[in-house]
Design a protein around this motif. Structure first.
Motif: not given
Lengths: 559, 559
Positions: A1, A4, A8-12, B72, B74, B98, B184-188, B204-207, B209-210
């Motif tokens: 994906m 957009r 919100v992008l993950s920051t991990m 996504d 919040r 999110v 996508d597992e890397r999504q927030a 801090v934005v967790y995905s 995956r994380s």
């Protein structure tokens, strides 16, 4: 994906799950944990995780610099469970190549087919296995290098056209660290061929990601749940589904490994349990059957073994009870080469341990862990409920479940329709039920189940019920064509000497004592001298079906 | 990496690690496990994982269909630990939105800043927190909907311009299942702001995956290692680093949750431990200090609590010993908002439990789990060895470690150089040592450490040594500029009444009794009336440094 504009992008951190990370972790944080390999000498051989880490780096240097292994080339192993095999387990994938474990129990022609199919250019072999390897070599076209570890007669390789290396000479003097590359976690890490009863062997290719996640799962308290206080006796071979993932899982948590090398006979196994006091062991039921007989004949102190993981095939209840009495608690697990292999594990649910229900739960194949999803598909392709009664083929999905088979270098993976559903789930070929609380009970293989009028009849259930009759020595049930129902069961029985049982009394026994539903009772019966067997001793039902089709069986039809 | 022509492709299924999978697993396989929420009524409120799963689906339908939550977006929560908060934990990320947990202990102006920065359009709030939320609402520009759960005076929202919904009315009648999207597992998945002492709060934005990987790690036997036989008392707030990941981890393995809601005072905590018999608990030291005092005054049966995870700040040895005596075994863990939070956990190494060394290991911050790599960076940026002596700033890397901060919708993440190294590791701001066997001991915050001639002196070590002197009530040590060494320590001490100690005797005490190296001994000394404190009671060293710079302290120089 693609994100957009306001996404919100993950920051991990984006850190791939790599085997090299498991190696580095194990050889530093758990550097003092040990791999102990049994030998024919007085003392077993001991090597720390730190030493394994250093030697894995040396092996990687040797493979790259001396043997020219690059990219994702396959490097094969033909080896028992021992420290050098663990080094190969970590060195080969960590450097970006692919570990290909060869099953030394396969017929030579299958082994040769597999080596050629995988295009293995290097084989690391135990010296004790050269009698198997040497005569094969002329048939292994891609192989250029054989690296030999441990004791064994090197002269067997005298006439070979490959280059032969001593493992210890090859790695000696190499740097003890390696700048492991940052790989894509979905890259191939290891491969293992599974040989069905028909067709060519099929390669399953594990990724770094699948092995890493599987290792985490194995270490969860709800699964095997070992810690660095434990020692695991790894009887299940490293050439069999990565020894059920134990070498990777143990390096993740510092669990000590006890490796039997080629000493898999009951007597040395009993000796190593007594002297090394492992707290955990993993093996198929036949190994435990043999061990039990040995312990009965020659009692040993095996009380250290608090947890015994049994998989590969169902553990007979009598064996489970016998081990319970010795203080070795058996835990059933189910899996296959295609499932890495942890598919289910039979820990009873909360509150059941110590109650009468406990044993029944332990005899099931167990529950799915969080990373594995399961579903049952009925004869007509419909999804079946989890009610403990509806029998269907088990299909599974998850990040450590195969979605295809390897098709040779550069070729697209194979996805045969009888092995993978249209939406990508693995068709396990196992038939069973799932209870409302998620416990799987396997009752048959899909190819042996009898499809009668849109319902499934388990051949194994009928066989077990028949074999519990005092006059029956053996019994096999196979599906035969039926005009009205599609298929119906044919019961083939081997009677004990002096038996007075008739087909009518056996049929009544099935209904009364076997609790078999009336519609499932066989009409067709025959007496045979012995059930035909495969080379590994399993019932060979293909033969019975063919004999029936060719009219070679004397079949009686009941009402 | 794009595969080469002859590349070996992994044949594993590509199944993303999603929160919806944890939810589905927990609410089916572990459907009978429970979330128990403490109330002011006679009986706590109990809800099964199956019910939580059904209600999470209903909540997702309501958010999408009634409140128009898409993509996504919040969705914020302002809530204690309770069943509805768990439902929000799963519904919001599973649908692709999110989860933004608001820290109800922040000053109102910071809370407002955070809501505006995250652009929260919906807030799910506990009724008991409306006195906090109502006066804030006029300052929360993006908020359009407030969804209220549980008891509380709704009239407080009478004048609000937002739309107010009753949680139970909103979800009533909605379908109890939801076709969770394959993300996508890397999504927030979730976000949490951390508020430092300076500057704006940082998100801090967790995905997915994380969070998934962190949950697996928490469940490993070497970490918390809980099973469905366990009940975890989750005192650490859900608005604080996802309650240390426990709601996700427990759903993965069926661990029951005991949620204190707003009843975080020592008396109700003691009551719920006695009546609900949790086997595990997680909280910061101050909670346990209060509980210990309560148990001393009003003894209760707390023997069920075999494992107590303490993090957030170091557990005083006296507290650990006191809990040991009550049969509650404390296990230290270290982490921060940026580390999800499991960074280290202090299980002693194999063979040490039961020996004299054990307690010293338990007082460390512990070892890194397999998914976390750690390194120490010295004053000049050099990597320091793991020798238990070299002190440096701890930097960590891993798939559940932050690599940046959130910078608002659509904006590139922030990577301040004092927080992230050039190669992407998180600079923790904590200074300490790592032993050869991988145990981390934190000694100071990087901003408080004294950089003297290329070496670091721990302010905390000096303070602890000073405060062990019988005449010293309190002591704070701060760095002050020094022409020769760059920085040197200034010791500021609060003397007890009637003290006869001199700076010379205190300095000698540090060397003799405190075992402080000679080069680390402070030359500059001053007596103060009290150490200045922050609003949460920590030493406010900024104030002391400013007072020194402005010449407000009467400083004596020794030798």
């Amino acid at each position: 994906m693609s994100p957009r504009e306001d996404a919100v992008l993950s920051t991990m951190q984006d850190v791939p799950l790599l085997i090299s990370r498991i190696l580095t972790h194990g050889s530093t944080i758990h550097g003092t944990s040990q791999v102990t390999t049994w030998t024919s000498e007085d003392e077993p051989h001991r090597r720390s995780f730190a030493e394994i880490g250093a030697r894995a780096a040396q092996l990687a240097h040797a493979l790259r610099e001396d043997l020219g292994v690059t990219g994702d080339e396959r490097v094969a192993t033909l080896a028992w469970n021992n420290a050098e095999h663990v080094e190969a387990y970590f060195a080969i994938p960590s450097m970006g190549a692919v570990l290909h474990t060869l099953n030394l129990r396969l017929p030579p022609e299958q082994l040769a087919w597999i080596v050629n199919h995988a295009a293995d250019r290097v084989i690391i072999a135990n010296g004790s296995l050269l009698p198997l390897l040497a005569p094969l070599l002329p048939h292994l076209k891609p192989v250029e290098h054989v690296v030999v570890t441990g004791p064994g007669d090197r002269s067997l390789l005298a006439g070979a056209t490959v280059r032969v290396h001593e493992y210890e000479d090859l790695i000696a003097g190499k740097p003890t660290s390696y700048d492991w590359p940052e790989l894509d976690e979905r890259q191939a890490a290891a491969m293992c061929y599974t040989s069905g009863t028909t067709g060519d062997p099929k390669g399953v290719v594990y990724s770094h990601r699948s092995i890493y996640l599987h290792s985490m799962q194995v270490n969860m308290a709800q699964s095997m749940g070992l810690t660095d206080e434990d020692t695991s006796l790894v009887v299940v071979p490293q050439f069999h589904v990565n020894a059920w993932g134990l070498p990777h899982a143990t390096f993740m948590t510092g669990v000590n490994m006890l490796m039997p090398d080629r000493f898999l006979q009951p007597a040395p196994l009993a000796a190593m349990i007594e002297s090394e006091r492992p707290t955990h062991a993993a093996a198929v039921p036949t190994i435990w059957q043999g061990l039990l007989a040995e312990l009965t004949a020659n009692p040993r102190d095996v009380s250290s073994l608090g947890q015994v993981t049994i998989g590969g095939s169902a553990c007979p209840p009598s064996l489970m009870e016998a081990f319970d009495k010795l203080g070795m608690r058996v835990c059933h697990a189910w899996g296959m080469t295609e499932t890495s292999p942890l598919g289910t594990i039979a820990r009873p649910p909360a509150g059941v341990v110590g109650t009468e229900e406990e044993f029944a739960y332990r005899l099931t194949q167990g529950r799915f862990p969080a990373g594995v999803e399961g579903r049952l598909t009925g004869p007509g392709g419909e999804r079946l409920p989890w009610d403990g009664e509806s029998a269907g083929e088990l299909e599974v999905r998850g990040p450590w479940i195969a979605g295809a088979y390897y098709n040779g270098p550069g070729a697209e993976p194979l996805r045969p329709a009888d092995k993978f559903s249209e939406d990508g789930w693995l068709k396990t070929g196992d038939v069973g039920t799932i209870s409302a609380d998620g416990y799987l009970t396997l009752t048959d293989r899909a190819k042996d189940v009898i499809k009668s009028g849109g319902e499934w009849i388990s051949s194994v259930e009928l066989e077990n019920a028949l074999m519990s009759h005092p006059d029956v020595a053996e019994a096999a049930v196979v599906a035969v064509p039926d005009d009205k129902w599609g298929e119906r069961p044919l019961a083939t029985v081997v009677l004990k000497e002096g038996s007075t049982a008739t087909f009518e009394t056996l049929r009544a026994f099935l209904a009364d004592e076997g609790h078999i539903a009336k519609w499932q009772l066989p009409e067709r019966w025959t007496v045979i001298a012995a059930v035909p067997k495969t080379s590994v001793g399993k019932f060979d039902k293909k033969v019975l079906r063919r004999q029936y089709a060719q009219g070679e069986l004397d079949v009686t039809s009941l009402g």
